[in-house]
Design an enzyme around this catalytic site. Structure first.
Site, short mmCIF file in Angstrom:
data_model
loop_
_atom_site.label_atom_id
_atom_site.label_comp_id
_atom_site.label_asym_id
_atom_site.label_seq_id
_atom_site.Cartn_x
_atom_site.Cartn_y
_atom_site.Cartn_z
N LYS A 187 7.74 3.98 -5.30
CA LYS A 187 6.69 4.10 -4.62
C LYS A 187 5.70 4.64 -5.19
O LYS A 187 6.14 6.02 -4.52
CB LYS A 187 6.95 2.66 -3.67
CG LYS A 187 5.60 1.89 -3.92
CD LYS A 187 6.07 1.31 -3.91
CE LYS A 187 4.67 -0.55 -4.36
NZ LYS A 187 4.94 -1.94 -5.06
N ASP B 182 0.80 -2.57 -7.75
CA ASP B 182 0.87 -3.59 -7.02
C ASP B 182 -0.26 -3.71 -6.18
O ASP B 182 -0.93 -4.10 -7.50
CB ASP B 182 1.93 -2.20 -5.65
CG ASP B 182 2.15 -2.48 -4.30
OD1 ASP B 182 3.50 -3.98 -4.35
OD2 ASP B 182 1.97 -2.62 -3.84
#
Ligand code: NDP
Ligand code: 8G0
Length: 453
Positions: free
Chosen positions: A126, A166
């Protein structure tokens, strides 16, 4: 908790004391894995748990850029390459002022088990930056993305690490990031997912997280001889995940009642229909406006403004059957969870990552709520990203019907795997334990086979 597992947790607290979101994610995970100690002593003996918590690599970098007024700006960029046991690192990029190491570590940690659950060969990672895209011009967003990618490009690649969007990173940002990667590496390749359809994107990727969430929720309901048809549904957020969650609820005959953003909540007792959803999509994706504008177009709905410091959130205090939190971590606290249960909600499926606090999760457990954690419920997004990678590798584009059918199949498989793991190692319908254990066992086995790395 067994003392071996407790010491894993305490060591982590000591090593990284200021990372509350990461601690929360690890605590939930270790609580589930605790029931494996007797069955799988290898995971303790070989210190697999300590290793799985530690990222393989963490990259933190400076992102300098110049705003429209010629002023020098600086942000902090991150990429956490958490685990590559099952494949190259895969996971999104978040641009939001709240981004810090704790938040990205919790997201990277959860990503590993989520990606494992999809059944596709993807490791977990991430990244992102503490950049606030709100109020920035197109030009400023482009300048920021180009500077961010100038550094990130040194650490990623189609066989190494494949980022995606995201919160705050949608199609526009992925386009700018992809363009800059191409300029630097002189290579047109599937290094990012969520791309535009004209340069390697997959059909159904924008829809995938929301559609997958409802496919999984409906599979859980079918397991209870029930269906989402006719169910009153609470949805939070109004971004990518929330929008396509609402679309799929409508397609399956459910009744969406709510949306939210960081300034407030809309409760529309008349139900959000196709026309209202189109309005929301145009408002959020084209105009980049605030949902308070919804009541100007549909005045019978109610708007509740929020500062974020309230004791509870009005959105979870609505009479309903099912709830789909699709905004942000820790948006359901203990009191919110109590309200949901008291208001008749019997299914909670998480579109967002870790939207329920630890205490909130305990309320759902006590009430026997059908609670499906994000790492299973929202895995449809990364699953279709995995399918985008496959299409890029074979230089083909699959049809919408083909990708959608594969997504549905993957979500139904996740339901099967997490319920079987729950029945085998925990209790019936404990999908938290089921998801953590099923996701973990596959990663642990691969790590052990690769020499405990
Ligand atoms: P978007 O940026 O498209 O939308 C985020 C939404 O959440 C916006 O409506 C935003 O409102 C709202 N929001 C943010 N902070 C708050 C807050 N404090 N209170 C209330 N609302 C808030 O992001 P996504 O829809 O892509 O992501 C939503 C969640 O889903 C995240 O947790 C993400 O990690 C997760 N997720 C996303 C996937 C994907 O494929 N996109 C896949 C799996 C999980 P505002 O406009 O005010 O910022
Ligand atoms: O496509 C992805 O890899 C991706 C993008 C945004 C969020 C997530 C997630 O699973 O949280 C994955």
């Amino acid at each position: 908790m067994h003392k071996e597992i407790e010491s894993v947790y305490n060591n982590m607290l000591q090593k990284d004391p200021n990372q509350p979101e990461f601690h929360q994610a690890v605590k939930v995970f270790l609580n589930s894995v605790d029931s494996l100690v007797a069955d799988e002593p290898k995971i303790i003996y070989h210190k697999i748990l300590d290793r799985i918590i530690e990222p393989e690599r963490t990259i933190i970098f400076r992102v300098p850029w110049i705003d429209d007024n010629g002023k020098l700006q600086i942000n902090r960029g991150f990429r956490i390459q958490q685990n590559s046991a099952l494949g190259p690192y895969k996971g999104g990029l978040r641009f939001h002022p709240s981004v810090n190491l704790s938040i990205l570590r919790f997201l990277a940690f959860e990503q590993v088990f989520k990606n494992s659950l999809t059944g596709l060969p993807m490791g977990g990672g991430k990244g992102g930056a503490d950049f606030n895209p709100k109020g920035k011009s197109d030009n400023e967003v482009m300048k920021f993305c180009q500077s961010f990618m100038t550094e990130l490009s040194k650490h990623i690649g189609p066989n190494t690490d494949i980022p995606a969007g995201d919160m705050g990173v949608g199609g526009r940002e992925i386009g700018y990031l992809f363009g800059q990667y191409k300029r630097i590496q002189n290579e047109v390749t599937g290094v990012l997912t969520g791309k535009g359809l004209s340069f390697g994107g997959s059909l159904i990727r924008p829809e995938a997280t929301g559609y997958g969430l409802i496919y999984l929720a409906d599979a859980v309901l079918h397991g209870e001889k029930d269906t989402i048809k006719g169910k009153r549904c609470i949805i939070s957020g109004s971004g990518n995940v929330a929008q396509y969650t609402i679309q799929k609820i409508l397609q399956l005959g459910g009744i969406p009642l709510t949306i939210s953003d960081s300034n407030g909540v809309i409760i529309d007792e008349a139900g959000i229909n196709e026309e209202k959803l189109s309005f929301i999509m145009n408002l959020k994706n084209v105009k980049r406006g605030r949902i308070s504008e919804y009541i100007k177009a549909f005045p019978t709905a109610k708007y509740v403004a929020r500062t974020g410091s309230e004791e509870y959130n009005e959105i979870w205090n609505t009479n309903a059957d099912c709830a789909f939190p699709c905004a942000v971590q820790n948006e359901i606290n203990e009191l919110d969870a109590k309200h949901l249960v008291a208001n008749g909600v019997f299914l909670v499926a998480e579109g967002a990552n870790m939207p329920t606090t630890f205490e909130g999760q305990q309320i759902f457990k006590k009430a026997n709520t059908l609670y499906i954690p994000g790492k299973a419920a929202n895995a449809g997004g990364v699953a279709v990203s995995g399918l985008e990678m496959s299409q890029n590798s074979e230089r083909l584009s699959w049809t919408k019907e083909n990708v959608d059918a594969k997504l549905k199949d993957i979500m139904e498989n996740i339901y099967k795997n997490i319920s079987e793991a729950a029945d085998q190692y925990s209790t019936h319908n404990n999908f938290t334990d089921g998801a953590n254990i099923a996701g973990f066992l596959k990663v642990a086995e691969a790590m052990i086979a690769q020499g405990y790395v």
